[in-house]
Design a protein around this motif. Structure first.
Motif, PDB file in Angstrom:
ATOM      1  N   ARG A  45     -83.908   0.796 -14.779  1.00 39.07           N
ATOM      2  CA  ARG A  45     -84.572  -0.511 -14.732  1.00 39.07           C
ATOM      3  C   ARG A  45     -83.899  -1.466 -13.756  1.00 39.07           C
ATOM      4  O   ARG A  45     -84.482  -2.465 -13.349  1.00 39.07           O
ATOM      5  CB  ARG A  45     -84.588  -1.132 -16.122  1.00 39.07           C
ATOM      6  CG  ARG A  45     -83.200  -1.448 -16.678  1.00 39.07           C
ATOM      7  CD  ARG A  45     -83.277  -2.060 -18.059  1.00 39.07           C
ATOM      8  NE  ARG A  45     -81.967  -2.426 -18.580  1.00 39.07           N
ATOM      9  CZ  ARG A  45     -81.763  -3.046 -19.732  1.00 39.07           C
ATOM     10  NH1 ARG A  45     -82.807  -3.353 -20.492  1.00 39.07           N
ATOM     11  NH2 ARG A  45     -80.547  -3.355 -20.139  1.00 39.07           N
ATOM     12  N   SER A  46     -82.645  -1.205 -13.379  1.00 34.81           N
ATOM     13  CA  SER A  46     -81.876  -2.107 -12.523  1.00 34.81           C
ATOM     14  C   SER A  46     -82.020  -1.698 -11.054  1.00 34.81           C
ATOM     15  O   SER A  46     -81.714  -0.571 -10.672  1.00 34.81           O
ATOM     16  CB  SER A  46     -80.401  -2.079 -12.919  1.00 34.81           C
ATOM     17  OG  SER A  46     -79.590  -2.680 -11.922  1.00 34.81           O
ATOM     18  N   GLU A  63     -89.121  -3.636 -12.571  1.00 32.63           N
ATOM     19  CA  GLU A  63     -87.697  -3.508 -12.248  1.00 32.63           C
ATOM     20  C   GLU A  63     -86.978  -4.849 -12.444  1.00 32.63           C
ATOM     21  O   GLU A  63     -87.594  -5.911 -12.418  1.00 32.63           O
ATOM     22  CB  GLU A  63     -87.509  -3.015 -10.813  1.00 32.63           C
ATOM     23  CG  GLU A  63     -88.074  -3.947  -9.759  1.00 32.63           C
ATOM     24  CD  GLU A  63     -89.539  -3.678  -9.485  1.00 32.63           C
ATOM     25  OE1 GLU A  63     -90.144  -4.468  -8.730  1.00 32.63           O
ATOM     26  OE2 GLU A  63     -90.090  -2.689 -10.027  1.00 32.63           O
ATOM     27  N   MET A  64     -85.687  -4.771 -12.627  1.00 31.29           N
ATOM     28  CA  MET A  64     -84.849  -5.959 -12.804  1.00 31.29           C
ATOM     29  C   MET A  64     -83.994  -6.107 -11.553  1.00 31.29           C
ATOM     30  O   MET A  64     -83.087  -5.309 -11.300  1.00 31.29           O
ATOM     31  CB  MET A  64     -83.980  -5.812 -14.059  1.00 31.29           C
ATOM     32  CG  MET A  64     -84.809  -5.651 -15.332  1.00 31.29           C
ATOM     33  SD  MET A  64     -83.827  -5.296 -16.817  1.00 31.29           S
ATOM     34  CE  MET A  64     -82.948  -6.834 -17.030  1.00 31.29           C
ATOM     35  N   GLY A  77     -87.848  -3.765 -19.324  1.00 34.10           N
ATOM     36  CA  GLY A  77     -87.237  -5.029 -18.965  1.00 34.10           C
ATOM     37  C   GLY A  77     -87.862  -6.183 -19.709  1.00 34.10           C
ATOM     38  O   GLY A  77     -88.729  -5.988 -20.575  1.00 34.10           O
ATOM     39  N   GLU A 130     -78.147  -9.397 -22.659  1.00 30.46           N
ATOM     40  CA  GLU A 130     -79.243  -8.435 -22.697  1.00 30.46           C
ATOM     41  C   GLU A 130     -80.035  -8.480 -24.005  1.00 30.46           C
ATOM     42  O   GLU A 130     -81.051  -7.798 -24.146  1.00 30.46           O
ATOM     43  CB  GLU A 130     -78.712  -7.018 -22.493  1.00 30.46           C
ATOM     44  CG  GLU A 130     -77.890  -6.484 -23.657  1.00 30.46           C
ATOM     45  CD  GLU A 130     -77.503  -5.028 -23.471  1.00 30.46           C
ATOM     46  OE1 GLU A 130     -77.977  -4.410 -22.502  1.00 30.46           O
ATOM     47  OE2 GLU A 130     -76.728  -4.514 -24.295  1.00 30.46           O
ATOM     48  N   ASP A 175     -90.084  -8.309 -18.835  1.00 39.71           N
ATOM     49  CA  ASP A 175     -91.517  -8.501 -18.642  1.00 39.71           C
ATOM     50  C   ASP A 175     -92.317  -7.267 -19.011  1.00 39.71           C
ATOM     51  O   ASP A 175     -93.512  -7.187 -18.716  1.00 39.71           O
ATOM     52  CB  ASP A 175     -91.813  -8.890 -17.193  1.00 39.71           C
ATOM     53  CG  ASP A 175     -91.332  -7.845 -16.202  1.00 39.71           C
ATOM     54  OD1 ASP A 175     -90.536  -6.974 -16.612  1.00 39.71           O
ATOM     55  OD2 ASP A 175     -91.746  -7.894 -15.028  1.00 39.71           O
ATOM     56  N   TRP A 219     -79.860  -7.576 -12.061  1.00 46.75           N
ATOM     57  CA  TRP A 219     -79.258  -7.061 -13.292  1.00 46.75           C
ATOM     58  C   TRP A 219     -78.622  -5.711 -13.015  1.00 46.75           C
ATOM     59  O   TRP A 219     -79.116  -4.945 -12.183  1.00 46.75           O
ATOM     60  CB  TRP A 219     -80.321  -6.921 -14.378  1.00 46.75           C
ATOM     61  CG  TRP A 219     -79.769  -6.436 -15.694  1.00 46.75           C
ATOM     62  CD1 TRP A 219     -79.723  -5.159 -16.149  1.00 46.75           C
ATOM     63  CD2 TRP A 219     -79.168  -7.236 -16.700  1.00 46.75           C
ATOM     64  NE1 TRP A 219     -79.133  -5.098 -17.381  1.00 46.75           N
ATOM     65  CE2 TRP A 219     -78.784  -6.370 -17.746  1.00 46.75           C
ATOM     66  CE3 TRP A 219     -78.918  -8.599 -16.830  1.00 46.75           C
ATOM     67  CZ2 TRP A 219     -78.151  -6.823 -18.910  1.00 46.75           C
ATOM     68  CZ3 TRP A 219     -78.299  -9.049 -17.983  1.00 46.75           C
ATOM     69  CH2 TRP A 219     -77.928  -8.176 -19.003  1.00 46.75           C
TER      70      TRP A 219
END
Length: 470
Positions: free
Chosen positions: A71-72, A10-11, A118, A169, A120, A14
């Motif tokens: 993802r955010s 997860e981010m 993301g 991004e 990573d 962001w």
């Protein structure tokens, strides 16, 4: 009750819903219309990737269960709170960490697959991401997938300087490869992943503001698409966006050069998705029936100096306005000898509407049978005279020079002006030489002396006086 679950990747700092220097989430009336046509009340739905809040709530309002993969972390918390009364869960993290065993009747990924990971996330290609989503489809499930065109009309109209400024991004692209380039490779990749395509839509002007989606971009659908692209590119462009889209569709490249696409497919059997999906989204965005935009008909006549057509159509159009019609040539459809509106009515008299058309002619850099680089008032006066209307001095008092929208059209206009100037200069030199030769000829001098005796006598008297004074 909707819950937010962190699954890894997860981010935390962001947001795709509220981007600062990034692409907004998928949105637009075409996206909402596609969901309205595809979803059934009993469907279990997975929304994968960033989608606008109104798109998410539209899905939640139509089905009984909806899960989300984002993802955010801030976006996941916001959506979980928004959908507190909706059955489902919000999974926050990367697609490769999404380990749920549940399958879904519908998977919605209208934003595409690139934002399902993301910074990573291990290397996850577009094809691998598609396969992971495909594995979550029920045997009779449906996939609603969006994809950006890497060589759409934006590549032909955007100034190069904008493409040289990456956003926050745009980290290394080995995080997730982009979609295959071109509509045919995309369709082949979908079929290779076991997704049978039921319908393909060309999306305009982009995935993040999908105003129009059509299975066939031609005729009046091409006009609607061109309008949406032109409205999104109002600043300096390399080419006129409106004309570029219309020219591309006329050449049969409307779908190939579309900014993005929607694909409607099924895991094993697409079922009746093709028959239930409308050909245009949203429905009613493109007028039904035959006919051609009046503006295009007049422009075609201007390009080939067909003034006979102009002198026939413009009086008919003026007569239609006189009977209660309300629309400029850019939103009036000509069907044989009848006229009907394309969009909302526009107030104004004949001169007002012709002035709007004249401005659009000059902004597009279109060929016309009169000198290039003219002002809209002079062109309006010429067109109005064909309908027997005299433009008063008050209307045409302020001459305004209109520059073409695109750099290519500006260069073409400059070249035409240079050509016209060269021809005018050559004619002036020829005329001056002809006049000089006539003046030196004996017949001219004799005639001049006969027709102007007073001038000859005055010269001789002045000559004699000068001699006497000496």
């Amino acid at each position: 009750m909707t819950r937010s679950n962190l699954i890894g990747g997860e981010m935390l700092n962001w947001s795709d819903l509220h981007p600062v220097d990034a692409r907004p989430p998928a949105a637009g009336p075409a996206a909402t219309a596609l969901l309205a046509a595809a979803l059934q009340p009993r469907d279990s739905v997975l929304i994968a990737g960033p989608h606008a809040v109104d798109v998410i709530t539209a899905v939640a309002a139509r089905v009984t269960s909806v899960d989300l993969l984002l993802r955010s972390a801030p976006d996941a918390e916001e959506i979980a709170e928004l959908l507190d009364d909706t059955k489902g869960q919000v999974f926050c993290g990367a697609l490769d960490r999404f380990g749920a065993d549940e399958t879904y009747d519908v998977i919605v990924a209208l934003d595409g697959l690139e934002r399902l990971g993301g910074p990573d996330t291990p290397k996850l290609t577009w094809t691998e991401a598609l396969a992971r989503l495909r594995s979550r489809l029920a045997p009779t499930g449906r996939l609603l997938l969006g994809a950006q065109n890497s060589f759409g009309v934006e590549r032909l109209i955007q100034p190069a300087i904008t493409a040289a400024l990456p956003r926050d991004e745009d980290w290394a692209r080995d995080v997730a490869d982009t979609a295959p380039a071109g509509i045919k490779p995309l369709q082949a990749a979908l079929r290779g992943a076991g997704v049978e395509i039921a319908q393909t839509y060309a999306v305009f002007p982009s995935l993040v503001e999908a105003q129009l989606a059509a299975t066939s971009v031609r005729g009046l659908a091409a006009v609607a698409a061109a309008r949406s692209v032109a409205a999104r590119n109002a600043g300096p462009t390399l080419m006129d966006p409106y004309r570029l889209v219309l020219d591309a569709t006329a050449a049969g490249l409307g779908s190939d050069l579309a900014p993005a696409w929607y694909f409607v497919g099924g895991a094993e059997r697409p079922g009746d998705a093709a028959s239930t999906s409308p050909s245009v989204l949203p429905e009613g965005a493109v007028p039904t029936g035959s006919g051609v935009l009046l503006e295009e008909h007049l422009l075609a006549a201007l390009r080939v100096d067909d003034q006979a057509t102009l002198r026939r159509i413009i009086p008919d159009y003026a007569a239609w306005l006189g009977t209660g019609g309300a629309g400029s040539p850019d939103n009036v459809i000509l069907d044989g000898t009848s006229y009907r509106l394309f969009g909302e009515a526009q107030d104004g008299d004949v001169v007002t509407h012709l002035t709007r058309f004249a401005r659009r002619v000059l902004e597009s850099g279109s060929r016309q049978p009169w000198p290039a680089g003219g002002d809209p008032q002079a062109l309006t006066a010429r067109l109005a005279s064909m309908a027997g209307i005299t433009v008063t001095e008050e209307v045409s008092a302020s001459a305004e020079v209109i520059r073409p929208m695109g750099s290519a059209e500006q260069l073409a206009t400059v070249a035409r002006l240079a050509d016209e100037l060269a021809h005018a200069s050559a004619r002036a030199i020829l005329f001056e030489g002809t006049v000089s030769g006539i003046r030196r000829s004996l017949p001219y001098r004799v005639g001049h002396a006969v027709l102007n005796p007073a001038r000859v006598i005055r010269r001789r008297v002045k000559r004699l006086l000068r001699k006497v004074r000496r």
